[in-house]
Every structure is written in C-alpha cells, then in structure tokens.
Design a protein around this motif. Sequence first.
Motif, PDB file in Angstrom:
ATOM      1  N   GLN A  98      -7.206   4.992   4.925  1.00  0.00           N
ATOM      2  CA  GLN A  98      -7.908   4.137   3.971  1.00  0.00           C
ATOM      3  C   GLN A  98      -6.949   3.078   3.414  1.00  0.00           C
ATOM      4  O   GLN A  98      -7.343   1.934   3.194  1.00  0.00           O
ATOM      5  N   ARG A  99      -5.694   3.436   3.230  1.00  0.00           N
ATOM      6  CA  ARG A  99      -4.715   2.456   2.754  1.00  0.00           C
ATOM      7  C   ARG A  99      -4.534   1.319   3.767  1.00  0.00           C
ATOM      8  O   ARG A  99      -4.434   0.155   3.391  1.00  0.00           O
ATOM      9  N   ILE A 132      -5.832   6.457  -4.157  1.00  0.00           N
ATOM     10  CA  ILE A 132      -6.439   5.220  -3.653  1.00  0.00           C
ATOM     11  C   ILE A 132      -6.950   4.373  -4.822  1.00  0.00           C
ATOM     12  O   ILE A 132      -6.745   3.152  -4.872  1.00  0.00           O
ATOM     13  N   THR A 190     -13.856   6.127  -1.453  1.00  0.00           N
ATOM     14  CA  THR A 190     -13.145   7.369  -1.747  1.00  0.00           C
ATOM     15  C   THR A 190     -14.004   8.608  -1.494  1.00  0.00           C
ATOM     16  O   THR A 190     -13.559   9.730  -1.674  1.00  0.00           O
ATOM     17  N   ILE A 235      -7.278  -0.986   3.424  1.00  0.00           N
ATOM     18  CA  ILE A 235      -7.091  -1.837   2.238  1.00  0.00           C
ATOM     19  C   ILE A 235      -6.135  -2.979   2.568  1.00  0.00           C
ATOM     20  O   ILE A 235      -6.393  -4.142   2.247  1.00  0.00           O
ATOM     21  N   ILE A 292       0.825  -1.209   0.000  1.00  0.00           N
ATOM     22  CA  ILE A 292       0.000   0.000   0.000  1.00  0.00           C
ATOM     23  C   ILE A 292       0.858   1.258   0.000  1.00  0.00           C
ATOM     24  O   ILE A 292       0.398   2.349   0.310  1.00  0.00           O
ATOM     25  N   GLY A 342      -6.067   9.603   3.744  1.00  0.00           N
ATOM     26  CA  GLY A 342      -5.700   8.666   2.699  1.00  0.00           C
ATOM     27  C   GLY A 342      -4.910   7.487   3.250  1.00  0.00           C
ATOM     28  O   GLY A 342      -5.131   6.336   2.864  1.00  0.00           O
ATOM     29  N   CYS A 370     -16.006  -2.614  -1.658  1.00  0.00           N
ATOM     30  CA  CYS A 370     -15.554  -1.263  -1.344  1.00  0.00           C
ATOM     31  C   CYS A 370     -16.786  -0.366  -1.282  1.00  0.00           C
ATOM     32  O   CYS A 370     -17.396  -0.077  -2.306  1.00  0.00           O
TER      33      CYS A 370
END
Lengths: 550, 319
Positions: A431-432, A463, A452, A435, A411, A428, A448
């Motif tokens: 969110q990574r 992303i 975003t 993931i 990531i 951001g 998902c």
Amino acid sequence: MADQRAKSMLLDIRNLRIEATVFPPGEAPKNIVLVHDVSLTLEKGKVLGLIGESGAGKSTIGLASMGYGRGGVRITGGEVILNGRDILKGGKEGFRKLRGREVCYVAQSAAAAFNPAHRLMDQVVEATLLHGTATRAAAEKRAIALFKKLSLPNPENIGERFPHQVSGGQLQRVMTAMALCSEPDLIVFDEPTTALDVTTQIDVLAAIKDAIRDTHVAALYITHDLAVVAQVSDEIMVLRHGRLVEWGGTRQIIKQPRQEYTNALVSVHEIEHQEQRPGTTPFLSVKNITAAYGRSHIKVLKNVSVDIYPGQTLAVVGESGSGKSTLARAITGLLPPEEGTVTFDGRPLANRLADRPKEDLRQLQMIYQMADVAMNPRQTVGTIIGRPLEFYFGLRGRERDARVAELLDKIEMGKGFIDRYPAELSGGQKQRVCIARSLAAKPKLIICDEVTSALDPLVANGILKLLLELQKEENVAYLFITHDLATVKSIADSIAVMYRGEVVRYGAKSQVLAPPFDAYTDLLLSSVPEMEIGWLEKAIKGRRMASAGN
Amino acid sequence: MSSPLVKLVAQRIALGILLLLAVSVLIFAGTQILPGDVAQAILGQSATPESLANLREQLGLNDPAFVRYFRWLGGVVTGDLGTAMSSGQDIATSIKGRLWNTLFLAFWAAVVAVPLAIILGLIAVRYRNGWVDKLISGLALASTSFPEFFVGYVLVYFFAVKYQIFPGISTVYDGMPFGERMQAIMLPAAALTLVVLAHMMRMTRAAILNVMQSAYVETAELKGLSAFAVIRRHAFPNAIAPIINVVMLNLAYLIVGVVVVEVIFVYPGMGQYLVDHVTKRDVPVVQAVGLIFAAVYISLNIIADIAAIVANPRLRHPK
C-alpha cells in the motif's frame, strides 16, 4: 476440585505445533511453522476469543480443533483433547465423525460458504442428518426454532430460499443456525462479522451472543477486532506470529493489558488529527451529480454535491452499496455522470476520462483497497513508481531513479526496495508503494478508496499516519472513502455521510459528529463497537428504545 | 417459469436460428464458388452446347444466385432437399434412413461415453494427483491421441479378426432385429467412445477441481462429509455448466464427426453418404448434408447453453 474442573473441560490443546509447506516463486519449497507450541483450555459453555493480526495463526488454531488444515497445513506436534480424547489420534474417520457433530464451524463469508446450488434448509440440516442424530423432520423443526432465535425474518420459510436470495447479514445468521443445528459442544466462529456492514454487524453479533448463551455451547471466537471480541467472550487470547502473547479474562485484557503488543492493539485507534477549517475556495467541486451503471434506471448517485479544499481531507463514509466508490468513479471520469458537473480550479472537467487532457489526469490520482492487484506483479517497485514520472514529467535515467529513491524515503521504505517485486512485499508495504506511485504525479487530490480496509489495524494505523504526514509536506488533498468510522474520526477535516446514493449529512468533522444526528448517522455511529464490556447490550437497548419511540 | 429465464432461452433459440440461416448462406455460396458446372457434370464431356443450355434453363441455373438460394432455402424449409444428381433419387428420402443410422450409432456411443467420462472425472478428482488420477488421465489421453482409424483398425484386428466376437463390417438394414443391430454397431460405437472419452473426462475433472477451491467445499468438509460426498453433492452441481458444454460438443462430434469411423466400418450413415457424394461432386447432396450437420451442431450447442442457464440457481430462482 481438580476432578470437577476436568469434568467441565471441553477442549484442551497442548503444545500445538502446526507447519505448512510454502512454494515461493523461483525457490525450493520450504517448511514454515505457523503455530509454535500454543496451549489453551476451554470449559464447557465458555467463549474464548482468539485475537491477532493476519498470520497470527488464529484461524489455523481454530481449524486444528476440528483436525482440519487448509491447503498444505499440517499439525505436526501436540495434542488436541476434546471431550477427553485426543482427536489427532482418531485418523480421517475420527475427524469425520467429530466434524459437524461435536465441533461446527462458522466461516467469515457466509455468502461464499453456502453452496449456491442448494436450498438453505438442505444445507442447514445436512450435518445433523449425516451424523444421524435426528430425523429430517426433527432437524428441520430444530432449524426453524434456531432461525427464530437468531431473529431471521420469516423463519418458517427462509430455509426454502437459495443463498443468493438472502442478504449477507441474514446468511451469517443462517450459518450460525447451521452450526447450532447439530447441537455441537463447540463452535469455531472465524471472523463471523468481519465481512458485514457495521450496522448489520451489531445485530448479527447480538444474535450470535444470545444463541451462545441460550444453547450453552462453547465457542472459539476468532477476530482481529478487539472491540468485537470484548462483547462476546469470557476470556481473550492474544496471538502474534503463531505464538501466544497474552491470555486472560476479557476485562483484564482490555483494561490492564500486560504485554506491550496487547496494549498497542487496545489503543490502536488513537491518532490525533486537528481538524482544519475549510478554506475560502474549494479547488474541486462536485455539483448535483447523478449517475447510473449501464442502461439501468437505478441511480447509484442521486444529486450528490461535495467540495474539496486544498490540503484537506474529505471523508466519504457509508455502507456497502451507498455509492461511495461510484462517487470516486464519477469524479475521475471512469463513470461519466448523467447529470451534474465536476469543477476543478474553477473550470469544468470533461465527463469522460478519455476526453481529459494529461494535466487533468495528473492532478487526480487514486489508491485502491487491494494494493496487490493494483500493481503489475511482473514490475519492480522502481518501475511501478517510475512510470508516472516518465509519463507526466518525462523523467528518465538517473533523474528518474533519484526521484524514485526520494519517494521511497517519503513512504519510509528506502531505496533498497527499488528492485523488489510486489510479491516480496508485505500488505502494508504494497500500500505504501501505491501511495508513492500516486504522489509521483504530484497531484492536488488523491482519492483513497478503502485503502486501509484490507490491512491489519496496526499496519493500517501506520498508513494513516503516513498519509497525514504526507498531506502536511505536499499539501495534497484526500477524498477518503471508507466504511470505518474510527478511521474517519482519525483523519478527516470534513465528512460526507452517504446512504443509498445520497449524501445525508455533510459538513466539517466537528459538526457532522456532533448531535443532533439524523436517523441514519445516529444508527451508523451507534453501531461502531466500542472497547467496553457491555457495550453491545447498551447499544441494542438504545436501538430498541429508539424504534419504540418511532 | 420466471421471465428472465424465458427471455434468455428465447434469445438463445433466436440466435441459433439466425446462425443457421447464416450458415445456409455460406454453404450455398461455397458450393457456388466451386469450379465446374452442374449441367456439364450431369451430361458429361460429350454434351452439345444446345443440350447444356437446355438443361441449364431446365435446372434454373441461369437465374441470379440469390433467386436460386431462396428457391433452395424454400425447398429445405418445406422438407424438399432436392434431387441427387448422381442417382436422381430424392435426397430427403435417402437421408432419412442414413440420419437414423448415424443417430442410432451416436446414441449408443453417448450412452456409454458420457456417464463413463463423468464418473471417471469424479474418481480422478477424488484421488487427485494420486496414481489413480494419473492412470485415468493417461489412459484417456492415450485413447484420444491415437487417430480414429487406428483405434478402429486395432479394434477390428482384435475383436473381429483374431477373436471374431463382433463383425468387422457394420452392415445394417431396415427391419434388422435390435440385437443383431447392436452387435453390428459394437465396434464403431467402441471406437467413438474411446475417441470422445478423454475430452469429456478431463473437462469434468478440471471443472470440478476449479470448484473444489470454494469456501462451500470447505464448509462441506467441515460438516464431516466423506470426500466423495463432498464432490458429488457440493462440487459437481456447481461444475455442471462447463461439463454440459463439453458433453454437447462431443455429442455433436459423435454425429457430424463420424465420417472416418463410418468409412472404416462401412456403416451406412451420414458420413459415409457425404463422402460418397463428395467424390461424385454431387453438390445438392453435399449442401443438404452440410446444412443438416450445421443444424445438429447448432441445436446441441443451444441445448448446452439452455442447460447451463437452467442449471444456474440464480437464474432459476431470481430474488
């Protein structure tokens, strides 16, 4: 000449400096500068768009024109000259006299900005009555005229309603009417359409634009969406980290941006993704699913069927309330469907989450819109990502740490983050990490859900690019839920358009996005703002012709 | 009136009645578990076994518990609370005057305490985190932290003994002129006010502060409303439900929790009556008073619930 310009000048902000005190956990309070020496001028009747990502200081500057700072925010330097006098010298009493009379404010979420305890009319005329610029009867008459101008349904009586009895788009218009009612010289619009569905946004935007033109009020229009601001403003000011990046006419900013950052904002949606042909057999099939919440008879999903192919992306697009997230909940078993089945690798999945074996749980992972509430704030990044490794694969100690480091590399964050807490990460980065956590389970499908939507465009772009890369490397499939058609265009292989619990259009991306359209998809596509001056008028005109044709 | 509102209110009332029935079972069971025998208690240690058996038969004590429960409940419903063992008087008649006295005291304490608490709460929010806020919170907390008997005796010491403005013993009787009656209850009412004030004031402050974070409060500030107008017009109406709740809880306390204050001031109310009869082990009176206290408590809480429902515009004006 200079004299005339001074006469038409409404707002003149000079070297504005704004600071705030922040209280980081476990550290001493510290002072941060939110706005560094920003200057701007606005003439009477003109619209200046303030644009930038979150933290750019655009709302802070907007509110400063009313002498207002949220929380511990203080104006520590510069001048704010409104109608020829520096409002910062007026003191509290001075601010009160100017707020709601010379300058009015339109907030992002009208649903939250209206007091639930009072009728709309009482709130709309409140400022006018407070400042004594009109009698109650005159103010209400004016309000009704504004409701009409903003094309609200039932303008004579809508004021009698309470906020919860009116839809979000209508509330946003009522709020605009509220701002216009006391006939101010300046209105600060703070992301007035951001919280709305795209099909609602276009009408509200048109209503706001007409109202600004007809009443000759000047406006500061704050947004993160360049395409939106291009429709309403005469000039655009780009801000970043509290500093001025570029300031110019709308046409110049969107056609010939001079700064690299502006250019990045303008070209944000240009991700290339070659659509993949669907394979022969889907690994996950949703067949005729119907679902409702609780014992309610209102079906949130009606007879929904979609297929997902290995390593491909199915985008589910629709407005709020269309059932997109409910579809995700039905697939994961969080909301057992009343009818229909979900088959995975040729065998049906148990309806209820609790009845599914661990292996099935591993194969379906989720990423959410709000990364910060999807993580335990008291766990480090290493623990968060390591948890599925322990749970699904029984990895421990060094083995686990090695895999966490590997995932952090994937990531693009690196193992330096292992001991960090979510609060220390940017939006951001959070969110990574989510993931990475979902990838840790090595799933076949990641759902998902608006991943975003809460992010700034440039960060969101990063992303999306990451998700596409990971898809290639890991051959993972995505069920990508979003309301944003630009995102869909960037990453989807196939698309399902949902409306009121039904899939109204479904197929490969190239088919779904090619005419002839059904009425709803057409509406949806034509509502997405384009970065082009005059788009709004064209779109509205097209819509009127379409409805006249019916 | 709209149907969801009526339905919710009806639900609350039905629940309240159910709860009251459950409480009556508990009260009845509790007094049955207590050691000792009513017949023995009436006749004393020297009673012969024959006379005891006779009295038991007469009082129906040989019937199974549930029969006695329903007999008692039936009486309560028809207004017959039974007869006090210690005095042989009809309980309903003696409670009537006592209850009236307690309500009278509670009413006047509430008339002072509730508005005062809410106004102090509003002022505390207006000057939040400043010295005014801290002073109000500090004083209110101090007055609550002292036990009631202490507050009571301090009041007696200053206002009855040292300056002799109000009587230290709150004797009231039937047909007492209103003015004299008010003078008599002044000190117990003041003691009660001091005791309940802080709780209500602090909850008012907290409930309003909670709402002060809302976007609509910012909207109001940006209209140019003064700080106090923002609190009164925009924050307070949305904080009303928790405030009503805490007010009702304290009103209930004013009625059922006055035992100590009534004893200090020798005020002829329900608390005094209950204490007297507990010491005499007069079970029927304890049962009756317990049930009345439970009824008061439950009804006030139902009123709080209903008020909170009615105060919610979403329920009052459905889509």
